[in-house]
Design an enzyme around this catalytic site. Structure first.
Site, PDB file in Angstrom:
ATOM      1  N   ASP A 177       0.967  -0.937  -0.344  1.00 49.80           N
ATOM      2  CA  ASP A 177       0.347  -0.131   0.119  1.00 49.80           C
ATOM      3  C   ASP A 177       1.170   1.412  -0.196  1.00 49.80           C
ATOM      4  O   ASP A 177       0.746   2.110  -0.591  1.00 49.80           O
ATOM      5  CB  ASP A 177      -0.869   0.015   1.274  1.00 49.80           C
ATOM      6  N   SER A 183      -6.767   2.864  13.436  1.00 49.82           N
ATOM      7  CA  SER A 183      -6.554   2.478  14.308  1.00 49.82           C
ATOM      8  C   SER A 183      -6.509   3.071  15.701  1.00 49.82           C
ATOM      9  O   SER A 183      -5.968   3.004  16.717  1.00 49.82           O
ATOM     10  CB  SER A 183      -4.545   2.499  13.813  1.00 49.82           C
TER      11      SER A 183
END
Length: 254
Positions: free
Chosen positions: A44, A160
């Protein structure tokens, strides 16, 4: 239409470099400005780097996972690449534009596909004032930082930090606090895609803050403005049935 001219790029990881050699030998290597499609081999992080570096070309990018997570990538296979490209579904992403001003008066402009984050750069908590469309919404957020993300970036740092996953078609941005101390229970807000978000750093010399746009940092900021940049578009290709919308839904059930 089946793309005939393919430009391959790869991260520095040995497995990605090996894939580059194999794929370029099999399908040919076209200079990127002349390509019908760009194939990015990596993870990514490398995909974000590729999108930034090729944004002026207006050429679709098809990622093949030679990294770890691979949220923005398709599965790697050496066979049938042209057929996969011909059948791929295109997603258009508009990035965020960041304008950061430092204590020395320097102005930095950055583009972020995932998120723009502000992070404390010293041992003390950051104190941030938050304004939306010119109206102060929070006089003082005491925290480790805060971020603004796009729907495509909502599964990354935002998730997160306990921020919400946003549907890919939603015309909203997520503003998420990172380890907030006061207001203790405030996690963030959902804002219209058109919103202009401004952070002013309170007592910046004592409580230094850095701004980060997809991994490109600016230190000692005193103010940061963030908005969607509709004039810039990134074209991503995904295998049918495995586009960003499906990936966002799947991410919430793992």
């Amino acid at each position: 239409m089946t793309p005939q001219r393919i430009g391959f790029v790869a991260s520095n990881a040995p497995v990605a470099q090996e894939a580059l050699n194999v794929m370029a030998a099999r399908y040919g290597q076209c200079p990127l400005p002349e390509a019908d499609a760009i194939v990015a081999l990596g993870g990514d992080g490398f995909m974000l780097q590729t999108l930034h570096e090729t944004q002026s070309l207006d050429i679709p990018v098809y990622g093949m996972n030679r990294g770890t997570v691979g949220f923005l990538m398709n599965g790697y296979a050496e066979d049938g690449l042209r057929e996969r490209l011909a059948e791929a579904e295109e997603e258009i992403l508009n990035p965020l534009a960041m304008t950061a001003v430092t204590g020395a008066g320097e102005v930095f402009h950055r583009i972020a596909i995932n998120e723009v984050s502000l992070l404390r750069a010293g041992p003390q908590a950051a104190w941030l004032k938050i304004s939306v469309d010119g109206k102060v919404r929070m006089e003082e957020l005491v925290c480790d930082g805060a971020l603004v993300c796009t729907p495509a970036g909502s599964t990354a740092y935002n998730y997160s930090a306990h921020g919400p996953i946003l549907p890919i078609g939603a015309d909203v941005l997520a503003l998420t606090a990172i380890a907030p101390f006061r207001p203790r229970r405030w996690r963030g807000a959902l804002l219209p895609k058109t919103a202009l978000v401004r952070f002013d750093v309170i007592d910046a010399q004592k409580r230094p803050v850095m701004a980060d746009a997809d991994g490109r940092s600016v230190r000692d900021v005193v103010s940061v403005e963030i908005r969607t940049e509709p004039a810039v578009r990134h074209r991503l290709l995904f295998d049918p049935g495995h586009g960003l919308e499906e990936r966002l839904i799947r991410e919430q059930f793992v």
